[in-house]
Design an enzyme around this catalytic site. Structure first.
Site, PDB file in Angstrom:
ATOM      1  N   ARG A 144      11.771 -35.953  20.833  1.00  0.00           N
ATOM      2  CA  ARG A 144      11.855 -34.521  20.546  1.00  0.00           C
ATOM      3  C   ARG A 144      10.839 -34.210  19.453  1.00  0.00           C
ATOM      4  O   ARG A 144      11.076 -34.461  18.270  1.00  0.00           O
ATOM      5  CB  ARG A 144      13.272 -34.160  20.068  1.00  0.00           C
ATOM      6  CG  ARG A 144      13.517 -32.670  19.978  1.00  0.00           C
ATOM      7  CD  ARG A 144      14.808 -32.376  19.215  1.00  0.00           C
ATOM      8  NE  ARG A 144      14.602 -32.465  17.778  1.00  0.00           N
ATOM      9  CZ  ARG A 144      15.533 -32.843  16.903  1.00  0.00           C
ATOM     10  NH1 ARG A 144      16.726 -33.192  17.309  1.00  0.00           N
ATOM     11  NH2 ARG A 144      15.252 -32.882  15.610  1.00  0.00           N
ATOM     12  N   TYR A 165      14.904 -35.024   7.523  1.00  0.00           N
ATOM     13  CA  TYR A 165      15.549 -36.281   7.926  1.00  0.00           C
ATOM     14  C   TYR A 165      14.614 -37.262   8.631  1.00  0.00           C
ATOM     15  O   TYR A 165      14.970 -38.409   8.839  1.00  0.00           O
ATOM     16  CB  TYR A 165      16.784 -36.006   8.795  1.00  0.00           C
ATOM     17  CG  TYR A 165      16.537 -35.094   9.994  1.00  0.00           C
ATOM     18  CD1 TYR A 165      16.041 -35.593  11.185  1.00  0.00           C
ATOM     19  CD2 TYR A 165      16.812 -33.732   9.913  1.00  0.00           C
ATOM     20  CE1 TYR A 165      15.814 -34.775  12.272  1.00  0.00           C
ATOM     21  CE2 TYR A 165      16.603 -32.895  10.996  1.00  0.00           C
ATOM     22  CZ  TYR A 165      16.107 -33.410  12.173  1.00  0.00           C
ATOM     23  OH  TYR A 165      15.882 -32.591  13.237  1.00  0.00           O
ATOM     24  N   HIS A 191      15.353 -29.528  16.262  1.00  0.00           N
ATOM     25  CA  HIS A 191      16.473 -29.351  17.190  1.00  0.00           C
ATOM     26  C   HIS A 191      16.487 -27.915  17.714  1.00  0.00           C
ATOM     27  O   HIS A 191      16.622 -27.662  18.906  1.00  0.00           O
ATOM     28  CB  HIS A 191      17.791 -29.676  16.478  1.00  0.00           C
ATOM     29  CG  HIS A 191      18.996 -29.168  17.185  1.00  0.00           C
ATOM     30  ND1 HIS A 191      19.448 -29.726  18.353  1.00  0.00           N
ATOM     31  CD2 HIS A 191      19.822 -28.129  16.906  1.00  0.00           C
ATOM     32  CE1 HIS A 191      20.524 -29.062  18.768  1.00  0.00           C
ATOM     33  NE2 HIS A 191      20.761 -28.086  17.909  1.00  0.00           N
TER      34      HIS A 191
END
Lengths: 326, 378
Positions: free
Chosen positions: B266, B279, B270
């Site tokens: 990805r 993160y 998100h």
């Protein structure tokens, strides 16, 4: 017409609808070869085969979720949750998925699933076999909530639920599965979802009830007439959503007094909804405060269930209490 | 938390086509030059749509968006194998299949804006697409709930003896959700024509796969349920197509479900509400490299076949961008749904209590017409 128990009437409705429409499929834990722990699905696998009446793995989420997928695809699933207390693992599927499918897809998809499940006390089932979760579902737009109290209604309402295009939570009062008997029309037969049933007419006080509470209400009303000369009207709601508001209001306008009886814990129970409806739309007709008699705000007990579930004595005292208000 | 989370465990090789079983300069089995170009153009269109979504969101014209940059091959490879009668139970990142199956950009954009023509009538936040014509089923925001719906639909397709395959999709994080377990249980027991894809894109919002699941790979989750599973390079569009074609053929032949783990990345956040640098640092920078980006890899493959040149590249990007710009600008101008529609589709027929609530609102609106948000008209 044939004499049937409530349970036999449910079985008859399932068979009749499965014969009528081959899109109807029935499944759940132990409903196949074992024919259900209460035998509600007796003879279904034998007549319709395992394709249409079968036992599932032990996952309520799976049972309800798979039913949703089948309905979206074009079948008419009638899943069984063995006890209403076991519906909580599937609660998310019921309230977030089943109830919302039509709305969230703008009507592109519909989800006509009928979840049958035995509910309520009276069989010494303790904490996890006796609950009355109806209020959770009446609070969820998209669901219809139906509770029969007679064999005739059980057959007719279940058939209507299966023929409808909306999801229905069909709660079966298991205490009276076998104890209540009555005439049931043979063959195809429906009772519309929505209208309430007048159990008996009366002029002094309206009692609103459903499921296994109808019978103790009737006994209490009989005693009230015999001992106090009070003429009670008893309304069996039959459908909690959509509820028959006009029947409730018409009765209160006639009698001026209302008593609501249900088995679930009293606080935030379905009786609160009926009380609020009367307060909003018929308060000027009231001659006494509305009274609710429910289960207590405790988890459902095992040994003391006879005290927990409203009985004819509590209801009788409730009738006297409402009538005593000047 | 490190780039290790995205490393491929050696003990579980990925099925590949463009680098392993297919030699450069040679067409793969079952695919024509035209197929390959169509797949490439499909991926380009998805990326162009994503670029546009991001711009619309950043400029405040839509409230929220989800992109699938880096995962285009997962959608196009599957989309190419799907037939018209097949169904898709996806989550919010599978809209690329709608595009590939021919949904006009306007249909997707109408949903982003929640306008009058949105199939969902402005009821869901963006990225919750639905399309009955394409058997693309409306999804929830709750992770994984749709998986068991797909199993049920596949059971229904089997009962009706339809020739349909039901596909369903979940991310790496979603394999931890309850409903994944129920779906796999039903898939294993009833053997319906179901293909379950795990789009392993390395992160469930901020949680890396290594902290999501104790098993070495996600496709191992098929074993315990009796569902055959394969692990595929999700950025190899031909490998994704091949695995899908094989699984679909098995499903149509009555041979039951398949679990396919698609290993991909990805690249973006998100969603537009997420900042992945919190993160994973700059880990994603390498994920659009020539050896990982599915579009670059397909481009290189087309080159090796003599099917690609600069003019072609420029033309398809221009076409995609035009299509996206035109589709979205039209959607932006459409009004919001009629407020009366608020009460539609809760039930097949309007219940009396709901009709009364609507009538009260009609009366209020006619007496005190709303001017604009926040204005008190009295």
């Amino acid at each position: 017409m044939a004499q049937m128990t409530l349970l036999q009437a449910i079985n008859d409705a399932l068979k009749t609808e499965m014969r009528r429409d081959n899109r109807v499929v029935v499944f759940g834990e132990d409903v196949g070869v074992n024919e259900g722990v209460f035998r509600a699905t007796e003879g279904l696998t034998k007549e319709f085969g395992e394709e249409r009446a079968f036992s599932t793995p032990l996952t309520e989420t799976g049972i309800v979720g798979a039913a949703i997928g089948m309905a979206v695809y074009g079948l008419k699933p009638v899943p069984e949750i063995q006890f209403a207390d076991y519906i909580y693992p599937a609660f998310d599927q019921v309230v977030s998925e089943l109830a919302k499918f039509r709305y969230r897809s703008g009507g592109e998809y519909s989800c006509p699933v009928v979840i049958r499940t035995p509910y309520g006390g009276g069989i010494r089932g303790g904490l996890y076999h006796s609950q009355s979760p109806e209020a959770y579902f009446t609070h969820t737009p998209g669901l219809k909530v139906v509770i029969p109290s007679t064999p005739e209604d059980a057959k007719g309402l279940l058939a209507s639920a299966i023929r409808g295009e909306d999801p229905v939570i069909f709660l079966e009062p298991k205490k009276i599965y076998r104890s209540v008997k009555g005439e049931v029309p043979e063959g195809e037969f429906t009772v519309p979802i929505g209208p309430a049933r007048v159990v008996q007419e009366g002029s002094d006080l309206s009692i609103f009830c459903y499921g296994a509470m109808v019978e103790p209400c009737r006994l209490a009303a009989e005693k009230a007439l015999e001992k106090e000369g009070i003429r009670c009207e008893i309304i069996d709601l039959r459908t909690l959503y959509p509820v028959d508001e006009e029947a409730i209001l018409a009765s209160v306008r006639k009698t001026g007094r209302a008593l609501i009886v249900y088995e679930a814990p009293k606080t935030s129970g379905y009786g609160a909804e009926i009380a609020a409806l009367i307060a909003e739309r018929a308060v000027e007709y009231l001659e006494a405060p509305i009274k609710r008699i429910g289960g207590f705000d405790t988890p459902f007990p095992y040994t003391l269930e006879k005290i927990y579930v409203p009985d004819a004595i509590r209801i009788f005292l409730g009738i006297k209490d409402v009538m005593a208000f000047e | 938390m490190s780039s290790k989370s995205a490393d491929i465990p050696n003990s579980a090789p990925l099925l590949r086509a463009m680098t392993d079983s297919t030699k450069a300069g040679q067409l793969p089995d079952g695919l024509t030059a035209q197929d390959l170009k169509q797949m490439y153009e499909g991926m380009v269109l998805i990326r162009a749509y994503d670029e546009r979504q991001k711009k619309l969101q950043r400029s405040g014209r839509i409230g929220f968006c989800v992109t699938s940059t880096g995962e285009e091959a997962t959608q196009v490879g599957i989309g190419h194998a799907l037939q018209d009668q097949d169904w898709i139970f996806g989550y919010y990142r599978q809209y690329g299949m709608m595009l590939y199956k021919g949904a006009p950009i306007t249909e997707l954009a109408d949903h982003l804006f929640g306008n009058r023509d949105d199939y969902a009538k402005g009821r869901q936040m963006p990225a919750h697409y639905t399309n009955r014509r394409l058997n693309f089923v409306s999804s929830s925001s709750v992770i994984g709930t749709h998986l068991i719906h797909a199993a049920g639909a596949a059971m229904a397709a089997k009962y009706k003896k339809d020739n349909a395959v039901i596909t369903t999709f979940i991310g790496d994080g979603g394999t931890s959700a309850n409903d994944f377990h129920s779906c796999m249980t039903f898939a294993g027991v009833y053997k319906p024509p179901l293909v379950i894809y795990i789009v392993n894109n390395q992160y469930a919002i901020s949680q890396p796969v290594s902290k999501q699941c104790g098993a070495e790979t996600l496709h191992l989750k098929g074993v315990g349920y009796g569902v055959p599973a394969v692990r595929v390079d999700g950025n190899d569009v031909i490998a994704v197509y091949n695995a899908s074609r094989e699984a679909f053929a098995k499903a149509r032949a009555g041979e039951g479900p398949t679990l396919i783990e698609l290993f991909t990345y990805r690249v973006g956040p998100h969603s537009s509400s997420d900042d992945p640098t919190r993160y994973r640092g700059n880990e994603s920078d390498q994920w659009l490299s020539e050896d990982k980006d599915p579009i670059a890899r397909t481009r290189n493959y087309l080159k090796s076949l003599g099917l690609w040149d600069e003019a072609y590249e420029a033309k398809i990007w221009k076409d995609a961008q035009n299509q996206v710009n035109e589709g979205t600008s039209g959607s932006e101008k459409k009004p919001e749904p009629d407020w009366n529609s608020l009460f539609e589709d809760v039930y097949a027929e309007l219940p009396p209590a709901l009709a009364r609530q609507r009538d009260e609102l009609i009366e209020q609106e006619s007496e005190f017409p709303r001017q604009q948000e926040g204005e008190f008209p009295l």
